[in-house]
Design a protein around this motif. Structure first.
Motif, short mmCIF file in Angstrom:
data_model
loop_
_atom_site.label_atom_id
_atom_site.label_comp_id
_atom_site.label_asym_id
_atom_site.label_seq_id
_atom_site.Cartn_x
_atom_site.Cartn_y
_atom_site.Cartn_z
N MET A 305 0.83 -1.20 0.00
CA MET A 305 0.00 0.00 0.00
C MET A 305 0.86 1.26 0.00
N ILE A 306 1.86 1.27 0.86
CA ILE A 306 2.75 2.43 0.96
C ILE A 306 3.47 2.68 -0.36
N GLU A 307 3.93 1.62 -0.98
CA GLU A 307 4.60 1.75 -2.28
C GLU A 307 3.64 2.30 -3.34
N ALA A 308 2.44 1.77 -3.38
CA ALA A 308 1.47 2.19 -4.39
C ALA A 308 1.04 3.64 -4.21
N LEU A 309 1.09 4.13 -2.99
CA LEU A 309 0.71 5.52 -2.72
C LEU A 309 1.90 6.47 -2.81
#
Length: 467
Positions: A305-309
């Motif tokens: 999630m952190i990477e995608a955001l």
């Protein structure tokens, strides 16, 4: 297979289901129904099968995580079995000589269950167990991504059925590929529809012509007031928000914190892994890149999630979920709605009254009827919320995801489907459970007259208003 053949296949499945149900009900005993429910429950709870189902669910849907799905499959099923143990669903339920009424339990017949991809094993199992407990057969219509999990679950159930001599046709599913037409045909040929999932599916269920029990959308908001145990609230919210990567409709989507404890509570959340990010516009752009939720974010592990955001290296290493402060509410402010991800909207309230007003605005926009949470030492505030908010549940000082659908530490029945009453456009305002899979016949006998005098009924009214 063309459309005509596909629909003919559905009709054949429903016909076999009806034959199996009639045989299951004929000469039935409570023990027969109880054994069938136990068979279906053990099919998902047996540890190696549970793991296989959890692993397949994550692999095929891309939603949630294996350890939490194992926990969900186990606890939701165990809790349901606790709830229905000893419950009478066959034969005479009550006999009241004074009223001359004998009440007899009867199955509803063939249950058609529409289930979501977020819980592709636990929700079907819940519906199947309840249906069998009450003498019904059941046909499942899984979401496209949930087909593989549903197929495996039913294979496990049929293996258990073979041990006790039950007909496989009591539990069937609409085979892949799924389609709206096949699901529609199933619903129209059922005796009762149970629907959990998208609001599009709910709308179709409620207009299919068959009596339907459907549930509303979640968009849980939680208030943290100045009297709350902030450390405990932070721990509970974190555990709830991150469970199964926020796939649950009961996952906290908005957290409203009163100004007096705002900074202290944000620090408590940070200690638990809740990272406050201040780039609201950037988060919204990445979470809804094309007006729809980003599949690289929804129901993903924290690192993905952190990477995608675009936040890799910009949040603490221990980050489990994100808090995004916002003031907006409504369709133009998507953070105020359901996010199905480890992202929570954060609202700063001037005081408790302001917090309550914000919560009502959020629920009025989305999630009305489902539930609201509050962390407080003032129980009167929780009762007041129950008297005034458009919500069927007020969860007090608990991890919302675990509490709403039943917990071993509260009195709610275990369920994965929460009715939202008139606020959510639903026929029920309680957790879906066995009572929604049964009907009764009443034998009514004549009794002595019980007719009041007109004066007995209106005397107090006449005294106040006159005749």
């Amino acid at each position: 297979m063309n459309k005509h053949d596909e629909l003919a296949h559905v009709e054949a499945i429903m016909a076999r289901s009806r034959i199996a149900q009639k045989a299951y009900e004929s000469g039935a005993t409570q023990e027969r129904y109880d054994r069938a429910a136990q068979a279906a429950a053990w099919a998902i709870m047996e540890p190696s099968r549970n793991r296989a189902l959890a692993e397949l669910a994550v692999k095929t849907t891309g939603l949630g995580n294996v350890p939490d799905k194992i926990t969900k499959n186990h606890r939701k099923t165990l809790g349901l079995m606790r709830d229905i143990k000893g419950v009478r669903t066959q034969g005479v339920l009550s006999d009241d000589p004074a009223m001359g009424i004998t009440e007899i339990a009867r199955p509803v017949g063939v249950v058609g269950a529409v289930v979501p991809s977020t819980n592709p094993a636990a929700t079907p199992a819940n519906n199947i167990i309840n249906a069998l407990k009450c003498g019904n057969s059941v046909v499942i219509a899984p979401s496209p991504k949930g087909v593989a999990s549903c197929e495996l679950l039913i294979t496990f159930i049929h293996t258990e059925f073979d041990k006790i001599g039950l007909d496989h046709d009591l539990v069937q599913m609409i085979p892949a590929p799924g389609s709206k037409a096949k699901t529609q045909a199933m619903m129209e040929l059922s005796d009762r529809v149970i629907c959990t999932g998208s609001q599009n599916n709910v709308q179709r269920a409620q207009t299919c012509g068959t009596p339907a029990v459907a549930v509303g959308a979640g968009n849980v908001t939680v208030i943290v007031d100045e009297s709350a145990d902030l450390k405990a609230a932070a721990q509970k919210i974190t555990a709830s928000k991150t469970f199964d990567n926020a796939t649950s409709c009961s996952s906290e989507n908005s957290i409203i914190v009163v100004e007096a404890v705002f900074d202290e509570f944000i620090a408590a959340l940070a200690a638990e892994g809740g990272a406050l990010v201040d780039n609201e516009a950037g988060i919204v752009a990445r979470l809804w890149p094309d007006g729809h939720l980003n599949r690289s974010v929804i129901a993903q592990d924290a690192d993905k999630m952190i990477e995608a955001l675009g936040l890799a290296g910009r949040v603490p290493d221990n980050t489990k979920f994100l808090l995004v402060e916002t003031k907006g509410i409504g369709p133009e402010y998507p953070l105020s709605g359901e996010k199905l991800s480890r992202v929570a909207a954060l609202y700063r309230a001037r005081d408790y009254d302001d917090a309550r007003a914000i919560a009502e605005r959020i629920l009025t926009y989305q999630g009305a009827g489902h539930s609201i949470g509050i962390h407080t030492a003032k129980d009167a505030r929780a009762v007041a919320l129950g008297e005034t908010m458009p919500s069927c549940r007020v969860i007090v000082n608990q991890a919302h995801t675990f509490a709403t659908g039943g917990a071993f530490t509260n009195g709610m029945p275990f369920s994965l489907s929460m009715g939202c009453g008139s606020w959510g456009g639903n026929a029920i305002d309680e957790n879906l459970h066995w009572k929604h899979f049964i009907q009764t016949t009443k034998v009514i006998r004549e009794i002595a007259p019980n007719e009041p005098a007109v004066e007995d009924v209106f005397a107090d009214y006449w005294a106040e208003a006159g005749k």
